[in-house]
Design a protein around this motif. Structure first.
Motif, PDB file in Angstrom:
ATOM      1  N   ALA A  85       4.044  12.319   9.217  1.00 27.41           N
ATOM      2  CA  ALA A  85       5.321  12.160   8.522  1.00 27.41           C
ATOM      3  C   ALA A  85       5.778  10.706   8.493  1.00 27.41           C
ATOM      4  O   ALA A  85       6.681  10.358   7.721  1.00 27.41           O
ATOM      5  N   LYS A  86       5.172   9.833   9.326  1.00 31.19           N
ATOM      6  CA  LYS A  86       5.598   8.440   9.401  1.00 31.19           C
ATOM      7  C   LYS A  86       4.503   7.457   8.990  1.00 31.19           C
ATOM      8  O   LYS A  86       4.651   6.261   9.210  1.00 31.19           O
ATOM      9  N   MET A  87       3.448   7.969   8.386  1.00 28.59           N
ATOM     10  CA  MET A  87       2.297   7.111   8.103  1.00 28.59           C
ATOM     11  C   MET A  87       2.423   6.313   6.816  1.00 28.59           C
ATOM     12  O   MET A  87       1.561   5.472   6.529  1.00 28.59           O
ATOM     13  N   ASN A  88       3.473   6.535   6.043  1.00 27.25           N
ATOM     14  CA  ASN A  88       3.638   5.802   4.791  1.00 27.25           C
ATOM     15  C   ASN A  88       4.787   4.801   4.819  1.00 27.25           C
ATOM     16  O   ASN A  88       4.930   4.008   3.888  1.00 27.25           O
ATOM     17  N   GLY A  89       5.621   4.825   5.857  1.00 21.96           N
ATOM     18  CA  GLY A  89       6.719   3.882   5.956  1.00 21.96           C
ATOM     19  C   GLY A  89       8.057   4.513   5.614  1.00 21.96           C
ATOM     20  O   GLY A  89       8.135   5.558   4.960  1.00 21.96           O
ATOM     21  N   ARG A  90       9.135   3.858   6.050  1.00 23.93           N
ATOM     22  CA  ARG A  90      10.484   4.409   5.884  1.00 23.93           C
ATOM     23  C   ARG A  90      10.924   4.490   4.428  1.00 23.93           C
ATOM     24  O   ARG A  90      11.713   5.364   4.054  1.00 23.93           O
ATOM     25  N   LEU A  91      10.443   3.574   3.584  1.00 20.13           N
ATOM     26  CA  LEU A  91      10.887   3.545   2.190  1.00 20.13           C
ATOM     27  C   LEU A  91      10.014   4.400   1.273  1.00 20.13           C
ATOM     28  O   LEU A  91      10.314   4.523   0.080  1.00 20.13           O
ATOM     29  N   ALA A  92       8.968   4.969   1.804  1.00 23.56           N
ATOM     30  CA  ALA A  92       8.059   5.781   0.977  1.00 23.56           C
ATOM     31  C   ALA A  92       8.620   7.195   0.816  1.00 23.56           C
ATOM     32  O   ALA A  92       9.168   7.758   1.767  1.00 23.56           O
ATOM     33  N   PRO A  93       8.510   7.774  -0.365  1.00 24.79           N
ATOM     34  CA  PRO A  93       8.966   9.160  -0.565  1.00 24.79           C
ATOM     35  C   PRO A  93       8.189  10.127   0.322  1.00 24.79           C
ATOM     36  O   PRO A  93       7.000   9.926   0.602  1.00 24.79           O
ATOM     37  N   ALA A  94       8.860  11.164   0.767  1.00 25.54           N
ATOM     38  CA  ALA A  94       8.222  12.158   1.632  1.00 25.54           C
ATOM     39  C   ALA A  94       7.109  12.919   0.922  1.00 25.54           C
ATOM     40  O   ALA A  94       6.252  13.523   1.564  1.00 25.54           O
ATOM     41  N   SER A  95       7.121  12.857  -0.411  1.00 28.65           N
ATOM     42  CA  SER A  95       6.113  13.605  -1.186  1.00 28.65           C
ATOM     43  C   SER A  95       4.740  12.939  -1.160  1.00 28.65           C
ATOM     44  O   SER A  95       3.748  13.569  -1.516  1.00 28.65           O
ATOM     45  N   TRP A  96       4.673  11.668  -0.763  1.00 29.49           N
ATOM     46  CA  TRP A  96       3.382  10.994  -0.726  1.00 29.49           C
ATOM     47  C   TRP A  96       2.537  11.563   0.406  1.00 29.49           C
ATOM     48  O   TRP A  96       2.998  11.632   1.558  1.00 29.49           O
ATOM     49  N   PRO A  97       1.312  11.950   0.125  1.00 30.96           N
ATOM     50  CA  PRO A  97       0.450  12.489   1.194  1.00 30.96           C
ATOM     51  C   PRO A  97       0.021  11.394   2.172  1.00 30.96           C
ATOM     52  O   PRO A  97      -0.088  10.220   1.792  1.00 30.96           O
ATOM     53  N   PRO A  98      -0.190  11.728   3.439  1.00 33.86           N
ATOM     54  CA  PRO A  98      -0.617  10.733   4.426  1.00 33.86           C
ATOM     55  C   PRO A  98      -2.059  10.304   4.180  1.00 33.86           C
ATOM     56  O   PRO A  98      -2.805  10.989   3.450  1.00 33.86           O
ATOM     57  N   PRO A  99      -2.486   9.195   4.752  1.00 31.38           N
ATOM     58  CA  PRO A  99      -3.883   8.755   4.592  1.00 31.38           C
ATOM     59  C   PRO A  99      -4.845   9.695   5.312  1.00 31.38           C
ATOM     60  O   PRO A  99      -4.443  10.459   6.195  1.00 31.38           O
ATOM     61  N   LYS A 100      -6.099   9.605   4.935  1.00 30.30           N
ATOM     62  CA  LYS A 100      -7.141  10.425   5.544  1.00 30.30           C
ATOM     63  C   LYS A 100      -7.894   9.620   6.598  1.00 30.30           C
ATOM     64  O   LYS A 100      -8.053   8.405   6.478  1.00 30.30           O
ATOM     65  N   LEU A 101      -8.348  10.319   7.625  1.00 30.45           N
ATOM     66  CA  LEU A 101      -9.164   9.682   8.665  1.00 30.45           C
ATOM     67  C   LEU A 101     -10.513   9.306   8.069  1.00 30.45           C
ATOM     68  O   LEU A 101     -11.251  10.166   7.595  1.00 30.45           O
ATOM     69  N   ALA A 102     -10.839   8.019   8.060  1.00 28.95           N
ATOM     70  CA  ALA A 102     -12.103   7.549   7.480  1.00 28.95           C
ATOM     71  C   ALA A 102     -13.203   7.458   8.527  1.00 28.95           C
ATOM     72  O   ALA A 102     -14.327   7.902   8.290  1.00 28.95           O
ATOM     73  N   VAL A 103     -12.897   6.858   9.668  1.00 28.14           N
ATOM     74  CA  VAL A 103     -13.865   6.720  10.759  1.00 28.14           C
ATOM     75  C   VAL A 103     -13.136   6.986  12.065  1.00 28.14           C
ATOM     76  O   VAL A 103     -12.129   6.330  12.373  1.00 28.14           O
ATOM     77  N   GLU A 104     -13.633   7.936  12.823  1.00 35.61           N
ATOM     78  CA  GLU A 104     -13.012   8.239  14.109  1.00 35.61           C
ATOM     79  C   GLU A 104     -13.682   7.439  15.217  1.00 35.61           C
ATOM     80  O   GLU A 104     -14.905   7.276  15.238  1.00 35.61           O
ATOM     81  N   CYS A 105     -12.877   6.938  16.130  1.00 35.03           N
ATOM     82  CA  CYS A 105     -13.404   6.138  17.246  1.00 35.03           C
ATOM     83  C   CYS A 105     -12.505   6.360  18.457  1.00 35.03           C
ATOM     84  O   CYS A 105     -11.286   6.218  18.369  1.00 35.03           O
ATOM     85  N   SER A 106     -13.110   6.698  19.567  1.00 40.71           N
ATOM     86  CA  SER A 106     -12.338   6.956  20.790  1.00 40.71           C
ATOM     87  C   SER A 106     -12.068   5.684  21.593  1.00 40.71           C
ATOM     88  O   SER A 106     -11.264   5.698  22.522  1.00 40.71           O
ATOM     89  N   LYS A 107     -12.726   4.586  21.223  1.00 41.67           N
ATOM     90  CA  LYS A 107     -12.506   3.326  21.947  1.00 41.67           C
ATOM     91  C   LYS A 107     -11.135   2.757  21.601  1.00 41.67           C
ATOM     92  O   LYS A 107     -10.627   2.944  20.497  1.00 41.67           O
ATOM     93  N   THR A 118      -6.334   3.792  19.618  1.00 42.01           N
ATOM     94  CA  THR A 118      -7.775   3.847  19.371  1.00 42.01           C
ATOM     95  C   THR A 118      -8.143   3.046  18.131  1.00 42.01           C
ATOM     96  O   THR A 118      -7.287   2.684  17.324  1.00 42.01           O
ATOM     97  N   ALA A 119      -9.440   2.782  17.991  1.00 38.44           N
ATOM     98  CA  ALA A 119      -9.940   1.973  16.882  1.00 38.44           C
ATOM     99  C   ALA A 119     -10.302   2.816  15.661  1.00 38.44           C
ATOM    100  O   ALA A 119     -11.046   2.362  14.789  1.00 38.44           O
ATOM    101  N   SER A 120      -9.776   4.023  15.579  1.00 43.31           N
ATOM    102  CA  SER A 120     -10.019   4.872  14.402  1.00 43.31           C
ATOM    103  C   SER A 120      -9.427   4.217  13.157  1.00 43.31           C
ATOM    104  O   SER A 120      -8.428   3.492  13.235  1.00 43.31           O
ATOM    105  N   GLU A 121     -10.045   4.477  12.003  1.00 40.57           N
ATOM    106  CA  GLU A 121      -9.613   3.845  10.758  1.00 40.57           C
ATOM    107  C   GLU A 121      -9.211   4.899   9.734  1.00 40.57           C
ATOM    108  O   GLU A 121      -9.795   5.983   9.672  1.00 40.57           O
ATOM    109  N   TYR A 122      -8.217   4.563   8.922  1.00 41.45           N
ATOM    110  CA  TYR A 122      -7.652   5.483   7.938  1.00 41.45           C
ATOM    111  C   TYR A 122      -7.626   4.819   6.569  1.00 41.45           C
ATOM    112  O   TYR A 122      -7.569   3.586   6.448  1.00 41.45           O
TER     113      TYR A 122
END
Length: 392
Positions: A85-107, A118-122
């Motif tokens: 719910a907070k991945m797009n920023g305070r000024l972004a409409p709530a209707s925008w979908p959040p980003p997708k996990l591109a590469v998962e990393c536990s480091k 963690t160093a995961s990328e979205y």
């Protein structure tokens, strides 16, 4: 109705009503105080009280701004996945979908600094990324003072490695060129677009965490770049180690920029707790300050964060972009109608870069120095000559 604490003016007014105050002369012959003199005293004390009150309020605001990020990190260490719910920023409409996990990393991306992220990328979808670039372009046009606050991720595409990228199969931009030395790196399209933004009047300050001089190689004016952690090309500004201290004049300059910035663009930095991260935290906090009527206290817009990984201030960002540097920069340049050159440029020699003059090749400087040295030598030898003459 409950009364508040009486002011200095109220107390002095009550004192003036007292018959013993200024009504009769004291035994020592002192004259009673004139009513105008009392009014002047009241006005003077009121002014000093207001000045003290303003100073205390400013100190309180500074303490809140300095310590609030620390308290937020303690309360929310971000040791788990981001809140959609907070991945797009305070000024972004709530209707925008959040980003997708591109590469998962536990480091941990900056575990050596005590970070819990963690160093995961979205990655944002192309549709949402286009809308976010429209929003950022709008905010850039609105801002009267925009600061670019850049980290190592901006130079990764030039072949200079960073600390935070640890995921195998990272989608971060990187160069395949094998550099013999990092100083051989050439500026990326991101550096050139920042230069184009500055030339168009959209960027007013550049606080650089990197030491590589790539913005200058792209033509960004040296006078606007604060290399707060040191630079490879400036002998007077050596690289600051993690346990070192910032150069005072650069730290003062950074605080001055912090106070007047309306919009900060964080590019390629995970905001891992450096002192310079105040360039991100302060505008974010100022943009949320409201007066007693619920209206904004300033024209501050906030902080936009552009990075593939999570950052410590994501929840406070006005816009949060998850994208590769090359792609988002090209889109932003297109939105603002900017043209940019991707070739390194010669550093200007007139105002932006210190130029070393061959001293003895300039006749005026040469003969002036000879004259000064001659007079200096004459006055050093004179006592030696006068001494024996005085003895004789």
């Amino acid at each position: 109705m409950k009364k508040g604490r009486p002011t200095t003016s109220d107390r002095l007014t009550e004192l003036c009503k007292d018959e013993s105050f200024g009504g009769n002369s004291d035994d020592d012959g002192e004259k009673p105080k004139d009513s105008n003199e009392v009014k002047d005293m009241i006005a003077d004390l009121d002014a000093k009280w207001k000045q003290l009150d303003d100073m205390m309020n400013q100190c309180t605001r500074n303490m809140v701004r300095n310590f609030a990020p620390v308290f937020r990190r303690l309360a929310n260490p971000k040791d788990g996945p981001p809140d959609p719910a907070k991945m797009n920023g305070r000024l972004a409409p709530a209707s925008w979908p959040p980003p997708k996990l591109a590469v998962e990393c536990s480091k941990l991306n900056r575990g050596e600094l005590g970070g819990k992220i963690t160093a995961s990328e979205y990655l944002d979808s192309d549709e949402v990324l286009d809308k976010k670039m429209d929003l950022i372009a709008k905010l850039i046009r609105k801002s009267k003072h925009t600061c670019a606050y850049c980290g190592a991720g901006l130079s990764r595409g030039a072949g200079i490695s960073d600390y935070a990228t640890k995921a195998e199969g990272s989608v971060a931009s990187s160069s395949t060129k094998d550099l013999g030395h990092p100083t051989e790196a050439l500026p990326t399209a991101g550096h050139h677009i920042l230069t184009a933004l500055q030339k168009a009047g959209f960027i007013h300050s550049f606080v650089q965490q990197n030491h590589d001089g790539l913005p200058q190689k792209a033509g960004f004016p040296q006078r606007l770049i604060n290399e707060i952690h040191g630079g490879w090309y400036d002998p007077s500004n050596t690289v600051v180690p993690m346990s070192g201290q910032l150069r005072k004049d650069l730290a003062d300059w950074m605080v001055d920029v912090e106070e007047k910035t309306e919009l900060t663009l964080c590019l390629g930095t995970s905001l891992s707790g450096m002192t310079s991260d105040r360039l991100a935290t302060t505008p974010a906090m100022r943009s949320e300050e409201k007066d007693e009527n619920g209206k904004p206290c300033s024209s501050c817009i906030g902080t936009g964060i552009i990075n593939l990984q999570q950052a410590s201030e994501d929840d406070e960002a006005c816009v949060r972009v998850w994208s590769r540097i090359a792609k988002r920069n090209a889109m932003l340049a297109n939105k603002l109608g900017l043209e940019y050159n991707t070739n390194p440029v010669a550093w200007p020699k007139d105002t932006d870069v210190f130029e070393v003059t061959h001293f003895f090749l300039h006749p005026l400087l040469f003969w002036t120095s000879c004259l000064i040295c001659s007079w200096h030598t004459f006055f050093q030898i004179l006592p030696l000559l006068i001494g024996p003459m005085a003895v004789e």
